[in-house]
Enzyme design. Structure first.
Site, PDB file in Angstrom:
ATOM      1  N   ASP A   1     -91.008 -67.437 -13.491  1.00 45.01           N
ATOM      2  CA  ASP A   1     -90.110 -66.283 -13.463  1.00 45.01           C
ATOM      3  C   ASP A   1     -90.118 -65.624 -14.842  1.00 45.01           C
ATOM      4  O   ASP A   1     -90.121 -66.307 -15.878  1.00 45.01           O
ATOM      5  CB  ASP A   1     -88.693 -66.721 -13.101  1.00 45.01           C
ATOM      6  CG  ASP A   1     -87.774 -65.531 -12.869  1.00 45.01           C
ATOM      7  OD1 ASP A   1     -87.780 -65.014 -11.738  1.00 45.01           O
ATOM      8  OD2 ASP A   1     -87.056 -65.127 -13.810  1.00 45.01           O
TER       9      ASP A   1
ATOM     10  N   GLU B   1     -89.731 -60.726  -9.685  1.00 45.75           N
ATOM     11  CA  GLU B   1     -90.489 -61.110 -10.864  1.00 45.75           C
ATOM     12  C   GLU B   1     -90.876 -62.579 -10.824  1.00 45.75           C
ATOM     13  O   GLU B   1     -91.193 -63.185 -11.848  1.00 45.75           O
ATOM     14  CB  GLU B   1     -89.689 -60.828 -12.145  1.00 45.75           C
ATOM     15  CG  GLU B   1     -88.437 -61.648 -12.326  1.00 45.75           C
ATOM     16  CD  GLU B   1     -87.204 -61.041 -11.672  1.00 45.75           C
ATOM     17  OE1 GLU B   1     -86.102 -61.350 -12.121  1.00 45.75           O
ATOM     18  OE2 GLU B   1     -87.358 -60.227 -10.729  1.00 45.75           O
TER      19      GLU B   1
END
Length: 567
Positions: free
Chosen positions: A441, A484
């Protein structure tokens, strides 16, 4: 002006005019030197009859091979040489061919005289051979066995002499023209095989029955002509079928839309003689049409303006039938200047609408015919279908890729990652092999989007995707899990190796500078969680869960770090 790809090559004629003239002058000189023999051997009725037959044979070919008519003229000139004399046969052959060239629009006069000169020289050789054999083998020239032998050997002498002259003619041609000459020789050999036995029979029948032999001889030559035409047409049909099959195979294996088009031009060259060709297809350009394939491939691609409004190409795309132009430079419908050449323009139809034009070009001395258009009529629809089939197949592949890949990063999408993880886990369990996954992430990604905008945020995601993809192995699977967050599936990889790889990715992202879009650069970091089979979980869902928990723990405890899953 017309582009280089459509211009006629410098050697537009078969050979240079000087060779034509030398051969004609040589033949005429031999005839003039033998004028006394001609007058002595002249039989006005027979000579006039043979002259008419030779002229008729030149006017009514039994077939067309490439650009040249295939006729029985050679056999008739040979028969004339044996019936009257070599000198007289040479004279009437040269006169008949020259007259035919003057009356015909398909043959240049000098070229026609050159063909007549070839026959004249061959007639001299045949008569000399025949006379030598009939005089030396038997004291009685009327002996039928001696005359038959002389006629057969004389026929061989005629064919050999004429073939040698044709070979000299081919030496002055380009490579493509020499290839055409080979095809012409093959077709002419077939005509010789059918007509020369007839010529020998004609000699003996005429000497035995005189005028009474003409009706059966005329019927026989018609039968022979029909047989030759049927054979040539059968070969042409076989070439068409072979070309269709090959083009069909191209449509199933082509990797680009243009491949079937280029292959079509190569196959078309084997069916119809042309010096250049262009395939024009509609597009979204300003002109609305462009050249998608050319022959030869090394030729310059024509400019789209050559097919603009007012051109013959633009007129053809509104038609449904081929357009044949004897000389495009003199056609009032062609508004722009082009070089003298014969054009054959065939619309390329798809779903009842013309989507392009196939343009073929060759010398105006041999204009295209309806037979040429018929030759390609069955091939052009197949080329259009092959092109459309290739385009549709590529679209299907593109849509399939879109269904399994992320549109922004090009990585695998969430659904495809789940499928691959289950497959790899099943394989690992079956063979007792390790398997690890990484959940990654981007740290502080929302703040970056808020500060610099989503377009710059997308570029950050694309850059990180490239870093991850370039760091892992070719057998590893990288996907965008959502937002993301990224996932990496590592077959044959245990916890220790997975940790090392994750740390390499983390440090690689940390070392990268990312653009803010306003001339500035920032550093970004990532947090990574790692889970492995069989150490942490034995199901796909559990592996993702434990890797996710490790990821969130890494973010909670400071970010920019790698943590292993803990039960």
């Amino acid at each position: 002006m017309i582009s280089t790809s459509n211009r006629l090559p410098a050697n537009r004629k078969t050979v240079s005019p000087s060779l034509y003239r030398i051969t004609v002058i040589l033949s005429a000189s031999v005839i003039l030197i033998s004028r006394y023999h001609i007058l002595a051997s002249a039989d006005p009725t027979t000579s006039l009859l043979l002259f008419a037959l030779i002229l008729l044979s030149r006017s009514v070919p039994v077939a067309i091979a490439s650009e040249r008519p295939i006729t029985f003229t050679a056999a008739l000139v040979f028969a004339a040489a044996l019936l009257i004399s070599g000198e007289m046969a040479a004279c009437i052959a040269l006169l008949a061919c020259t007259l035919h060239g003057a009356l015909s629009k398909r043959t240049e006069r000098l070229q026609a005289a050159f063909i007549g000169a070839q026959y004249s020289i061959a007639a001299h050789a045949a008569f000399a051979t025949y006379a030598t054999i009939t005089a030396t083998r038997m004291n009685d020239p009327a002996n039928s066995s001696s005359q038959l032998t002389g006629a057969c050997v004389g026929a061989l002498a005629f064919v050999a002499t004429n073939a040698a002259l044709v070979g000299i003619e081919a030496l002055g041609s380009g490579r493509a023209r020499r290839a055409d000459s080979e095809r012409v020789l093959q077709a002419q050999a077939l005509a010789y095989a059918a007509s020369f036995p007839f010529a020998i029979l004609m000699v003996f029948a005429y000497r035995e029955f005189a005028q009474a032999s003409l009706p059966p001889l005329a019927a026989l030559i018609l039968v022979c002509a029909h047989a030759v035409r049927m054979t040539v047409d059968n070969r042409r049909l076989r070439r068409q079928i072979e070309s269709l099959n090959e083009l069909g195979n191209t449509s199933t294996s082509g990797v680009r839309d243009e491949m079937p088009l280029r292959r079509f031009l190569v196959l078309a060259r084997g069916l119809v003689t042309f010096q250049s060709a262009t395939l024009w297809l509609e597009d979204d350009s300003e002109i609305g049409i462009s050249a998608r394939a050319v022959y030869p491939e090394s030729g310059h691609r024509p400019d789209a303006h050559e097919a603009g409004p007012g051109s013959l190409i633009a007129r053809t795309i509104r038609r449904t039938t081929p357009l044949i132009v004897a000389d495009a430079s003199r056609d009032p419908r062609q508004q722009s200047l082009v070089e003298p050449a014969s054009w054959m323009l065939i619309p390329m139809m798809l779903h009842g609408r013309a989507i392009g034009v196939a343009q073929f070009v060759r010398g105006q001395s041999m204009p295209f015919t309806q037979t040429d258009a018929t030759q390609l009529a069955v091939l052009i629809p197949q080329a259009t279908i092959a092109m459309e089939s290739t385009r549709v197949r590529h679209m299907m592949h593109r849509y399939a890729d879109m269904a399994t890949s992320d549109g922004l990063t090009g990585l695998l999408n969430h659904r495809r990652c789940q499928e691959i993880l289950r497959d790899e886990l099943s394989r690992a369990m079956r063979y007792g092999r390790p398997l690890s996954i990484m959940m990654l992430d981007v740290d502080f990604f929302k703040q970056f989007n808020d500060s610099f905008g989503h377009p710059q945020g997308d570029k950050v995601l694309q850059a990180i995707a490239r870093i991850v993809r370039s760091t892992v192995r070719a057998v590893d699977h990288v996907g965008r899990y959502g937002g993301e967050e990224f996932i990496t599936i590592l077959p044959e990889t245990g916890p220790a190796d997975a940790f090392v790889l994750a740390e390499r990715i983390r440090s690689g992202v940390e070392a990268e500078a990312f653009s803010t879009g306003a001339g500035g650069w920032v550093q970004k970091t990532v947090s990574v969680g790692v889970a492995s089979f069989p150490e942490d979980a034995d199901s796909a869902d559990e592996l993702v869960l434990y890797a996710d928990n490790a990821l969130y723990e890494a973010k909670r405890t400071g970010k920019n770090r790698v943590l292993m899953a803990a039960r």
